[in-house]
Design a protein around this motif. Structure first.
Motif, PDB file in Angstrom:
ATOM      1  N   GLU A  38     -11.759 -23.801 -39.927  1.00 21.14           N
ATOM      2  CA  GLU A  38     -12.491 -23.278 -41.086  1.00 21.14           C
ATOM      3  C   GLU A  38     -11.764 -22.116 -41.760  1.00 21.14           C
ATOM      4  OE1 GLU A  38     -13.934 -21.271 -37.326  1.00 21.14           O
ATOM      5  OE2 GLU A  38     -13.551 -23.328 -38.026  1.00 21.14           O
ATOM      6  N   GLN A  39     -10.696 -21.578 -41.140  1.00 18.90           N
ATOM      7  CA  GLN A  39      -9.988 -20.439 -41.713  1.00 18.90           C
ATOM      8  C   GLN A  39      -8.591 -20.798 -42.222  1.00 18.90           C
ATOM      9  OE1 GLN A  39      -9.896 -17.235 -38.869  1.00 18.90           O
ATOM     10  NE2 GLN A  39     -12.093 -17.343 -38.443  1.00 18.90           N
ATOM     11  N   VAL A  40      -8.246 -22.074 -42.208  1.00 17.92           N
ATOM     12  CA  VAL A  40      -6.884 -22.479 -42.560  1.00 17.92           C
ATOM     13  C   VAL A  40      -6.524 -22.069 -43.982  1.00 17.92           C
ATOM     14  CG1 VAL A  40      -5.426 -24.488 -43.011  1.00 17.92           C
ATOM     15  CG2 VAL A  40      -6.754 -24.367 -40.905  1.00 17.92           C
ATOM     16  N   PHE A  41      -7.435 -22.231 -44.923  1.00 16.30           N
ATOM     17  CA  PHE A  41      -7.144 -21.981 -46.328  1.00 16.30           C
ATOM     18  C   PHE A  41      -7.796 -20.692 -46.831  1.00 16.30           C
ATOM     19  CE2 PHE A  41      -6.915 -26.642 -45.869  1.00 16.30           C
ATOM     20  CZ  PHE A  41      -5.580 -26.826 -46.241  1.00 16.30           C
ATOM     21  N   ASP A  42      -7.892 -19.699 -45.954  1.00 16.25           N
ATOM     22  CA  ASP A  42      -8.489 -18.429 -46.391  1.00 16.25           C
ATOM     23  C   ASP A  42      -7.465 -17.497 -47.035  1.00 16.25           C
ATOM     24  OD1 ASP A  42      -6.960 -17.673 -44.249  1.00 16.25           O
ATOM     25  OD2 ASP A  42      -8.620 -16.887 -43.037  1.00 16.25           O
ATOM     26  N   ASN A  43      -6.186 -17.932 -47.140  1.00 17.10           N
ATOM     27  CA  ASN A  43      -5.113 -17.182 -47.803  1.00 17.10           C
ATOM     28  C   ASN A  43      -4.750 -15.884 -47.102  1.00 17.10           C
ATOM     29  OD1 ASN A  43      -4.769 -19.064 -49.896  1.00 17.10           O
ATOM     30  ND2 ASN A  43      -6.447 -18.154 -51.076  1.00 17.10           N
ATOM     31  N   ALA A  44      -5.244 -15.672 -45.899  1.00 14.86           N
ATOM     32  CA  ALA A  44      -4.861 -14.482 -45.129  1.00 14.86           C
ATOM     33  C   ALA A  44      -3.577 -14.783 -44.368  1.00 14.86           C
ATOM     34  CB  ALA A  44      -5.971 -14.091 -44.160  1.00 14.86           C
ATOM     35  N   LEU A  45      -2.572 -13.924 -44.560  1.00 12.61           N
ATOM     36  CA  LEU A  45      -1.292 -14.171 -43.899  1.00 12.61           C
ATOM     37  C   LEU A  45      -1.380 -13.938 -42.395  1.00 12.61           C
ATOM     38  CD1 LEU A  45       1.637 -14.974 -44.377  1.00 12.61           C
ATOM     39  CD2 LEU A  45       2.183 -12.565 -44.727  1.00 12.61           C
ATOM     40  N   PHE A  46      -2.234 -13.004 -41.981  1.00  6.83           N
ATOM     41  CA  PHE A  46      -2.400 -12.712 -40.555  1.00  6.83           C
ATOM     42  C   PHE A  46      -3.740 -13.283 -40.088  1.00  6.83           C
ATOM     43  CE2 PHE A  46       0.291  -9.363 -42.300  1.00  6.83           C
ATOM     44  CZ  PHE A  46       1.390  -9.441 -41.443  1.00  6.83           C
ATOM     45  N   PRO A  47      -3.730 -14.192 -39.121  1.00  7.02           N
ATOM     46  CA  PRO A  47      -4.979 -14.836 -38.687  1.00  7.02           C
ATOM     47  C   PRO A  47      -5.908 -13.857 -37.985  1.00  7.02           C
ATOM     48  CG  PRO A  47      -3.165 -15.438 -37.238  1.00  7.02           C
ATOM     49  CD  PRO A  47      -2.552 -14.676 -38.382  1.00  7.02           C
ATOM     50  N   ALA A 228       1.338 -39.983 -40.713  1.00  6.64           N
ATOM     51  CA  ALA A 228       0.233 -40.689 -40.064  1.00  6.64           C
ATOM     52  C   ALA A 228      -0.867 -39.712 -39.652  1.00  6.64           C
ATOM     53  CB  ALA A 228       0.743 -41.471 -38.861  1.00  6.64           C
ATOM     54  N   LEU A 229      -0.478 -38.559 -39.134  1.00  3.82           N
ATOM     55  CA  LEU A 229      -1.468 -37.541 -38.767  1.00  3.82           C
ATOM     56  C   LEU A 229      -2.210 -37.025 -39.990  1.00  3.82           C
ATOM     57  CD1 LEU A 229       0.374 -35.371 -36.077  1.00  3.82           C
ATOM     58  CD2 LEU A 229      -1.545 -36.929 -35.725  1.00  3.82           C
ATOM     59  N   SER A 230      -1.493 -36.849 -41.083  1.00  2.88           N
ATOM     60  CA  SER A 230      -2.126 -36.389 -42.316  1.00  2.88           C
ATOM     61  C   SER A 230      -3.142 -37.411 -42.817  1.00  2.88           C
ATOM     62  CB  SER A 230      -1.061 -36.137 -43.386  1.00  2.88           C
ATOM     63  OG  SER A 230      -1.639 -35.746 -44.606  1.00  2.88           O
ATOM     64  N   ASP A 231      -2.796 -38.696 -42.713  1.00  2.00           N
ATOM     65  CA  ASP A 231      -3.737 -39.739 -43.117  1.00  2.00           C
ATOM     66  C   ASP A 231      -4.965 -39.759 -42.212  1.00  2.00           C
ATOM     67  OD1 ASP A 231      -1.984 -40.444 -45.104  1.00  2.00           O
ATOM     68  OD2 ASP A 231      -1.067 -42.074 -43.959  1.00  2.00           O
ATOM     69  N   GLN A 232      -4.751 -39.438 -40.934  1.00  4.45           N
ATOM     70  CA  GLN A 232      -5.849 -39.492 -39.971  1.00  4.45           C
ATOM     71  C   GLN A 232      -6.766 -38.276 -40.068  1.00  4.45           C
ATOM     72  OE1 GLN A 232      -4.567 -39.816 -35.905  1.00  4.45           O
ATOM     73  NE2 GLN A 232      -6.612 -39.516 -35.061  1.00  4.45           N
ATOM     74  N   PHE A 233      -6.152 -37.084 -40.067  1.00  5.35           N
ATOM     75  CA  PHE A 233      -6.947 -35.854 -40.023  1.00  5.35           C
ATOM     76  C   PHE A 233      -7.206 -35.249 -41.394  1.00  5.35           C
ATOM     77  CE2 PHE A 233      -4.946 -35.787 -35.739  1.00  5.35           C
ATOM     78  CZ  PHE A 233      -6.122 -35.912 -35.004  1.00  5.35           C
ATOM     79  N   GLY A 234      -6.698 -35.873 -42.454  1.00  6.59           N
ATOM     80  CA  GLY A 234      -6.923 -35.347 -43.794  1.00  6.59           C
ATOM     81  C   GLY A 234      -8.048 -36.036 -44.525  1.00  6.59           C
ATOM     82  N   GLN A 235      -8.689 -37.001 -43.868  1.00  7.08           N
ATOM     83  CA  GLN A 235      -9.783 -37.716 -44.510  1.00  7.08           C
ATOM     84  C   GLN A 235     -11.051 -36.870 -44.529  1.00  7.08           C
ATOM     85  OE1 GLN A 235     -10.261 -41.440 -42.484  1.00  7.08           O
ATOM     86  NE2 GLN A 235      -8.184 -42.161 -42.960  1.00  7.08           N
ATOM     87  N   GLY A 237     -14.541 -35.728 -43.798  1.00  9.95           N
ATOM     88  CA  GLY A 237     -15.355 -35.904 -42.600  1.00  9.95           C
ATOM     89  C   GLY A 237     -14.568 -35.758 -41.317  1.00  9.95           C
ATOM     90  N   GLU A 238     -13.240 -35.918 -41.410  1.00  8.73           N
ATOM     91  CA  GLU A 238     -12.385 -35.785 -40.227  1.00  8.73           C
ATOM     92  C   GLU A 238     -11.244 -34.808 -40.485  1.00  8.73           C
ATOM     93  OE1 GLU A 238     -11.053 -39.493 -38.773  1.00  8.73           O
ATOM     94  OE2 GLU A 238     -13.028 -40.429 -38.751  1.00  8.73           O
ATOM     95  N   GLN A 239     -11.465 -33.894 -41.396  1.00  6.63           N
ATOM     96  CA  GLN A 239     -10.397 -32.972 -41.779  1.00  6.63           C
ATOM     97  C   GLN A 239     -10.111 -31.980 -40.659  1.00  6.63           C
ATOM     98  OE1 GLN A 239     -11.650 -31.234 -45.465  1.00  6.63           O
ATOM     99  NE2 GLN A 239     -10.867 -32.922 -46.697  1.00  6.63           N
TER     100      GLN A 239
END
Length: 277
Positions: A38-47, A228-235, A237-239
């Motif tokens: 849930e924090q991947v695209f929060d634009n924070a450089l430091f997690p 293949a992983l992008s196709d699988q986990f980028g859908q 509901g399964e992101q």
């Protein structure tokens, strides 16, 4: 000297700024790969929270070890064949004097003007007719005929070698193969390393050819497996983009390591090319 002293801080500032611009995307990628989903695209450089389990998860979710082995095997084969074949052709153009040499060399360079999309279908039909369209062979075997860019690059290095060395060796009874292997190759080692690293990187990051030729997941390279992983986990509901980004880091790191290991030869090759060019 005073002007150079005044300009030097400005040069350093410009270099640091350019380095930050080029390094920021990789720093963001590295940071996002260890974040919760849930924090991947929060634009924070430091997690805010480091999740190293993303890297363990990708090893469980996909046969990354097999893909890594395939990428190493294909990339090494492609780099080796491109370097050897191109250097042989380049030495022939640099050493031998025969009628039509310049015209033939110009024809070789003209092939650089052909986009890959133009020859994609004919090349596929050739491999399909040979029964190799669904194997890893097309990913590297085309380099057995050399590359126009590498032939041009290596020819410039070979032309910079004193011809008297080869003539003296011929007088002593050296064969043409000896001229190439015992004289030309050792003196142009930096150029060979540059060619090898260029093709290694190009083959390692290539996605188009694996998409065209590889059907069996056991034969996937890392970029094809990452797709293949992008196709699988980028859908929807399964992101799970953190898994995809962790795979991107695993795909990127080997080339960074290769560059640092070959950095001295790489820089020597570029500087030598400037002197001989």
């Amino acid at each position: 000297m005073r002007r150079r002293g005044r300009r030097r801080p400005l040069v350093w500032v410009a270099l640091v700024a350019a380095s930050v611009v080029f390094l920021y995307p990789f720093a963001w990628l590295l940071s996002a790969s260890v974040k919760p989903g849930e924090q991947v695209f929060d634009n924070a450089l430091f997690p805010q929270q480091v999740v190293l389990g993303n890297y363990a998860e990708i090893w469980r979710a996909a046969p990354v070890a097999a893909w890594l082995f395939n990428s190493v095997a294909v990339s090494l084969a492609a780099a080796l064949t491109a370097t050897v074949a191109s250097s042989l052709v380049a030495f022939g153009f640099a050493y031998f004097r025969f009628p039509g040499r310049n015209a033939l060399f110009g024809l070789v360079l003209a092939t650089m003007m052909l986009p890959g999309a133009v020859t994609m279908i004919p090349v596929y039909l050739i491999w399909n007719e040979a029964g190799l369209a669904s194997t890893q062979v097309p990913l590297w075997a085309g380099n057995l005929f050399g590359s126009a860019f590498y032939i041009f690059l290596l020819r410039q290095f070979f032309l910079g070698l004193p011809r008297e060395l080869f003539e003296a060796a011929r007088i002593d009874g050296a064969s043409y193969w000896t001229l190439f292997w015992r004289i030309a190759v050792p003196l142009c080692k930096p150029a060979m390393v540059v060619t090898f690293v260029f093709e290694l990187k190009a083959s390692w990051s290539d996605l188009l050819k694996p998409l065209i030729y590889l059907r069996d997941p056991a034969l996937y390279t890392l970029p094809r497996g990452l797709k293949a992983l992008s196709d699988q986990f980028g859908q929807v509901g399964e992101q799970r983009w953190e898994i995809v980004l962790a795979g991107s880091v695993l795909t990127t790191l080997p080339m960074i390591i290769v560059f640092f290991l070959a950095q001295r030869h790489f820089v020597d090759g570029i500087s030598t090319h400037r002197r001989t060019g």
